[in-house]
Design a protein around this motif. Structure first.
Motif, PDB file in Angstrom:
ATOM      1  N   ARG A 155      11.484  46.000  20.140  1.00 50.28           N
ATOM      2  CA  ARG A 155      12.810  46.606  20.065  1.00 50.28           C
ATOM      3  C   ARG A 155      12.962  47.422  18.794  1.00 50.28           C
ATOM      4  NH1 ARG A 155      16.600  42.104  19.739  1.00 50.28           N
ATOM      5  NH2 ARG A 155      18.075  43.802  19.346  1.00 50.28           N
ATOM      6  N   TYR A 156      12.400  46.917  17.681  1.00 47.02           N
ATOM      7  CA  TYR A 156      12.512  47.633  16.415  1.00 47.02           C
ATOM      8  C   TYR A 156      11.559  48.821  16.355  1.00 47.02           C
ATOM      9  CZ  TYR A 156      14.787  43.236  15.048  1.00 47.02           C
ATOM     10  OH  TYR A 156      15.606  42.142  14.984  1.00 47.02           O
ATOM     11  N   ARG A 157      10.352  48.647  16.872  1.00 47.03           N
ATOM     12  CA  ARG A 157       9.357  49.722  16.815  1.00 47.03           C
ATOM     13  C   ARG A 157       9.734  50.876  17.745  1.00 47.03           C
ATOM     14  NH1 ARG A 157       4.763  48.634  14.132  1.00 47.03           N
ATOM     15  NH2 ARG A 157       4.249  46.465  13.692  1.00 47.03           N
ATOM     16  N   GLN A 158      10.273  50.540  18.923  1.00 45.69           N
ATOM     17  CA  GLN A 158      10.595  51.543  19.926  1.00 45.69           C
ATOM     18  C   GLN A 158      12.099  51.490  20.206  1.00 45.69           C
ATOM     19  OE1 GLN A 158       7.706  51.670  23.239  1.00 45.69           O
ATOM     20  NE2 GLN A 158       6.516  50.168  22.116  1.00 45.69           N
ATOM     21  N   ARG A 159      12.874  51.831  19.178  1.00 45.82           N
ATOM     22  CA  ARG A 159      14.326  51.715  19.284  1.00 45.82           C
ATOM     23  C   ARG A 159      14.870  52.544  20.441  1.00 45.82           C
ATOM     24  NH1 ARG A 159      17.438  47.863  17.425  1.00 45.82           N
ATOM     25  NH2 ARG A 159      16.988  48.171  15.210  1.00 45.82           N
ATOM     26  N   TYR A 160      14.201  53.641  20.759  1.00 44.42           N
ATOM     27  CA  TYR A 160      14.663  54.482  21.862  1.00 44.42           C
ATOM     28  C   TYR A 160      14.707  53.697  23.169  1.00 44.42           C
ATOM     29  CZ  TYR A 160       9.552  54.947  21.660  1.00 44.42           C
ATOM     30  OH  TYR A 160       8.212  54.689  21.555  1.00 44.42           O
ATOM     31  N   LEU A 161      13.751  52.790  23.374  1.00 40.60           N
ATOM     32  CA  LEU A 161      13.765  51.967  24.587  1.00 40.60           C
ATOM     33  C   LEU A 161      14.842  50.897  24.503  1.00 40.60           C
ATOM     34  CD1 LEU A 161       9.961  51.444  25.341  1.00 40.60           C
ATOM     35  CD2 LEU A 161      11.541  53.125  26.293  1.00 40.60           C
ATOM     36  N   ASP A 162      15.024  50.336  23.317  1.00 40.54           N
ATOM     37  CA  ASP A 162      16.067  49.337  23.118  1.00 40.54           C
ATOM     38  C   ASP A 162      17.433  49.931  23.462  1.00 40.54           C
ATOM     39  OD1 ASP A 162      17.375  46.980  22.243  1.00 40.54           O
ATOM     40  OD2 ASP A 162      17.566  47.788  20.217  1.00 40.54           O
ATOM     41  N   LEU A 163      17.697  51.141  22.966  1.00 40.43           N
ATOM     42  CA  LEU A 163      18.986  51.777  23.221  1.00 40.43           C
ATOM     43  C   LEU A 163      19.127  52.188  24.684  1.00 40.43           C
ATOM     44  CD1 LEU A 163      19.194  54.007  20.026  1.00 40.43           C
ATOM     45  CD2 LEU A 163      20.487  51.919  20.479  1.00 40.43           C
ATOM     46  N   ALA A 164      18.022  52.593  25.295  1.00 39.71           N
ATOM     47  CA  ALA A 164      18.070  53.039  26.690  1.00 39.71           C
ATOM     48  C   ALA A 164      18.330  51.899  27.660  1.00 39.71           C
ATOM     49  CB  ALA A 164      16.765  53.748  27.062  1.00 39.71           C
ATOM     50  N   THR A 165      18.003  50.670  27.255  1.00 32.10           N
ATOM     51  CA  THR A 165      18.105  49.548  28.196  1.00 32.10           C
ATOM     52  C   THR A 165      19.047  48.443  27.744  1.00 32.10           C
ATOM     53  OG1 THR A 165      16.183  48.459  27.160  1.00 32.10           O
ATOM     54  CG2 THR A 165      15.743  49.929  29.006  1.00 32.10           C
ATOM     55  N   ASN A 166      19.551  48.522  26.511  1.00 30.19           N
ATOM     56  CA  ASN A 166      20.358  47.422  25.961  1.00 30.19           C
ATOM     57  C   ASN A 166      21.667  47.982  25.418  1.00 30.19           C
ATOM     58  OD1 ASN A 166      21.449  45.233  24.658  1.00 30.19           O
ATOM     59  ND2 ASN A 166      19.576  44.671  23.576  1.00 30.19           N
ATOM     60  N   GLU A 167      22.731  47.821  26.174  1.00 32.79           N
ATOM     61  CA  GLU A 167      24.028  48.364  25.764  1.00 32.79           C
ATOM     62  C   GLU A 167      24.555  47.672  24.503  1.00 32.79           C
ATOM     63  OE1 GLU A 167      26.750  48.549  29.092  1.00 32.79           O
ATOM     64  OE2 GLU A 167      25.065  48.971  30.432  1.00 32.79           O
ATOM     65  N   GLU A 168      24.183  46.402  24.296  1.00 36.89           N
ATOM     66  CA  GLU A 168      24.619  45.680  23.091  1.00 36.89           C
ATOM     67  C   GLU A 168      24.102  46.348  21.836  1.00 36.89           C
ATOM     68  OE1 GLU A 168      24.088  41.466  22.358  1.00 36.89           O
ATOM     69  OE2 GLU A 168      25.013  41.055  24.292  1.00 36.89           O
ATOM     70  N   SER A 169      22.859  46.820  21.880  1.00 39.75           N
ATOM     71  CA  SER A 169      22.285  47.469  20.698  1.00 39.75           C
ATOM     72  C   SER A 169      23.046  48.742  20.370  1.00 39.75           C
ATOM     73  CB  SER A 169      20.802  47.791  20.938  1.00 39.75           C
ATOM     74  OG  SER A 169      20.036  46.613  20.909  1.00 39.75           O
ATOM     75  N   ARG A 170      23.375  49.510  21.382  1.00 37.90           N
ATOM     76  CA  ARG A 170      24.137  50.740  21.125  1.00 37.90           C
ATOM     77  C   ARG A 170      25.480  50.397  20.492  1.00 37.90           C
ATOM     78  NH1 ARG A 170      25.067  56.154  24.656  1.00 37.90           N
ATOM     79  NH2 ARG A 170      27.033  56.803  23.717  1.00 37.90           N
ATOM     80  N   GLN A 171      26.112  49.317  20.963  1.00 38.94           N
ATOM     81  CA  GLN A 171      27.415  48.939  20.428  1.00 38.94           C
ATOM     82  C   GLN A 171      27.328  48.615  18.946  1.00 38.94           C
ATOM     83  OE1 GLN A 171      29.424  45.045  21.344  1.00 38.94           O
ATOM     84  NE2 GLN A 171      30.921  46.372  22.349  1.00 38.94           N
ATOM     85  N   VAL A 172      26.224  47.967  18.524  1.00 40.80           N
ATOM     86  CA  VAL A 172      26.055  47.650  17.107  1.00 40.80           C
ATOM     87  C   VAL A 172      26.105  48.917  16.261  1.00 40.80           C
ATOM     88  CG1 VAL A 172      24.384  46.838  15.388  1.00 40.80           C
ATOM     89  CG2 VAL A 172      24.786  45.499  17.460  1.00 40.80           C
TER      90      VAL A 172
END
Length: 501
Positions: A155-172
């Motif tokens: 998730r940290y290395r490929q933040r683009y994937l984290d944001l694309a699939t995890n709405e909670e991360s975008r909210q942070v």
């Protein structure tokens, strides 16, 4: 060949088929009306009858998150990172290029859809599509289709994937942006001027920290990445700007932990003619306001840490450092008066003896080991020892201590402020003491001597209070995140094997 490699090859073949048929897999632009979030906001409450009467035709972009076939119809969910919109597609309603796109569509593709906004018989807000354009072909599958993002490091290395699939991360990160905006509005409304100070410095000052070093080729000189903007901001007080602030990037060549990243963001602001007591009051006002902003952004009435409510009701608790050690660690006040007695307490409790060995270093070490973890609700710790506070003004009634405070919430230091030392001769002597600690005591974090800053003080800096607030830790607190890497979009990571080739 692995399953992932097969999927990538299959997607590349689809891209090739589209290109050979004259369908551009990466067109230059797409003229659109609303994204899914905008459609939900503007039309999400409208009934099927209202939508039919309105006859709304829209062009909508988004990333494909779901593809479902149902007889002669296909249902595709597209997402803009916050909301989704269902596309209702009947293949026969599409032109030939649109049918080719549909036939070669994959999860993760970015598309543009054109059609009429309706509600289906099941009540789902949908776009009845009669035009489908490929905007970007995804050659790799999204994690949710492949192996998910259960691996935190990924998730940290490929933040683009984290944001694309995890709405909670975008909210942070939306919370973080709202906090920074709130800080600017708060300070601007009170007459503070936002400025920018150098990130490359000849002398790394303003904090006790180990810097990163670089080299300027044209000038053939060593430079340091900024560890703090403090001394430059206080030069501006000398220059006649009485209220000044900077939201700045700092770099410290130190360890990495759940609360430390070598590159981090700080708010620092300085207030002429005020002292540390007034700064504590202003800090309470600022942070309680920011907590309200963060709570509204997350739909919460109160901020929490690890699920436990944090009580931000004012006034916040205030202890001197020695009072806090006595109150929380049970060390009698008389055993905190000398370096020898504090050293003995550390030894009795089996605690690490801090570097430096002075009274201030020992007392600070005892505090960190025995008190910090108990400071859950907001607590100001005041009266830091002079020998660990080289830029703070001494207490007039006890020169062993300074008019300095640190704010702790949820066991973590959130802010550090003090009445600023503005006597040039005292500041020069403090710098000399720090240089001695570095040269004879081996303290690599001791503050270097800054002759130009002393010269600036000789032109008279007004009495002032200043503070530094860690934006990363503040976001951790307000978003209930236990790792600093959760609130930094691209935290520093050790390279993976072959990454630097």
């Amino acid at each position: 060949m692995s399953e992932l490699d097969e999927q990538i090859q299959n997607r590349r073949e689809k891209r090739q088929r589209l290109a050979e048929a004259g369908v551009a897999p990466y067109p230059h632009r797409f003229d659109w009306d609303l994204e899914p979030t905008g459609i939900r906001s503007a039309h999400g409450e409208k009934t099927a009858e209202e939508l039919e009467a309105a006859g709304l035709r829209l062009r909508v972009p988004g990333r494909v998150r779901s593809i479902r076939g149902h007889g002669k119809s296909t249902f595709v969910d597209i997402h803009d990172g916050k909301e989704k919109l269902q596309l209702f597609i009947k293949r026969d309603n599409l032109p030939e290029a649109g049918r080719l796109v549909l036939d070669n569509l994959d999860l993760g593709d970015v598309v543009g859809a054109e059609g009429k906004l309706i509600r289906t018989r099941t009540g789902e807000l949908s776009l009845m599509v009669d035009g489908l354009t490929l905007l970007a072909k995804a050659l790799r599958p999204l994690p949710e289709k492949w192996h998910g993002l259960a691996d935190v490091e990924t998730r940290y290395r490929q933040r683009y994937l984290d944001l694309a699939t995890n709405e909670e991360s975008r909210q942070v990160f939306e919370v973080r942006a709202a906090l920074v905006k709130g800080i600017r509005e708060f300070l601007d409304a009170r007459g503070f001027l936002e400025v920018e100070t150098p990130m490359m410095q000849v002398i790394p000052g303003g904090a006790a920290a180990r810097p990163f070093k670089t080299h300027h080729n044209a000038l053939d000189m060593e430079l340091y990445l900024r560890i703090a903007p403090e001394l430059f901001l206080k030069r501006l007080l000398v220059g006649g700007i009485p209220r000044v602030y900077e939201i700045n990037r700092n770099f410290r060549n130190e360890g990495i932990s759940t609360r430390h990243n070598p590159e981090f963001t700080m708010l620092e602001f300085y207030w002429a003619y005020a002292d540390y007591r007034q700064m504590m009051d202003l800090t309470e006002e600022l942070l309680t306001g920011l907590a309200g902003i963060a709570g509204r952004r997350q739909g919460k009435e109160q901020i929490t840490w690890e699920g436990k409510p944090v009580d931000l009701a004012r006034p916040w608790a205030r202890f001197t450092m020695r009072e806090a050690i006595t109150h929380f660690a049970g060390v009698p006040a008389e055993r905190l008066e000398t370096a020898e007695s504090v050293f003995t307490v550390l030894g009795e409790r089996g605690l690490e003896i801090p570097r430096g060995g002075t009274y201030g270093h020992l007392l600070m070490g005892l505090f960190e080991h025995t008190v910090e973890e108990h400071l859950f609700n907001p607590t100001f710790i005041t009266d830091h020892p002079t020998d660990v506070s080289p830029l703070a003004k001494q207490r007039p009634d006890d020169p062993r201590f300074t008019e300095r405070f640190e704010l702790y919430i949820a066991g973590s230091e959130i802010a550090n402020g003090f009445s600023e030392l503005n006597d040039p001769d005292v500041q020069a002597e403090r710098f000399r003491q720090q240089v001695a600690a570095r040269e004879t005591g081996g303290d690599v974090e001791a503050h270097p001597y800054d002759a130009d800053y002393v010269r600036a003080l000789e032109h008279a800096m007004p009495p002032a209070a200043g503070i530094g607030v860690g934006i990363d830790r503040l976001t951790m607190l307000m978003a209930d995140r236990q790792s600093i890497r959760d609130v930094i979009l691209f935290p520093l990571m050790r390279p993976e094997a072959g990454e630097g080739d």
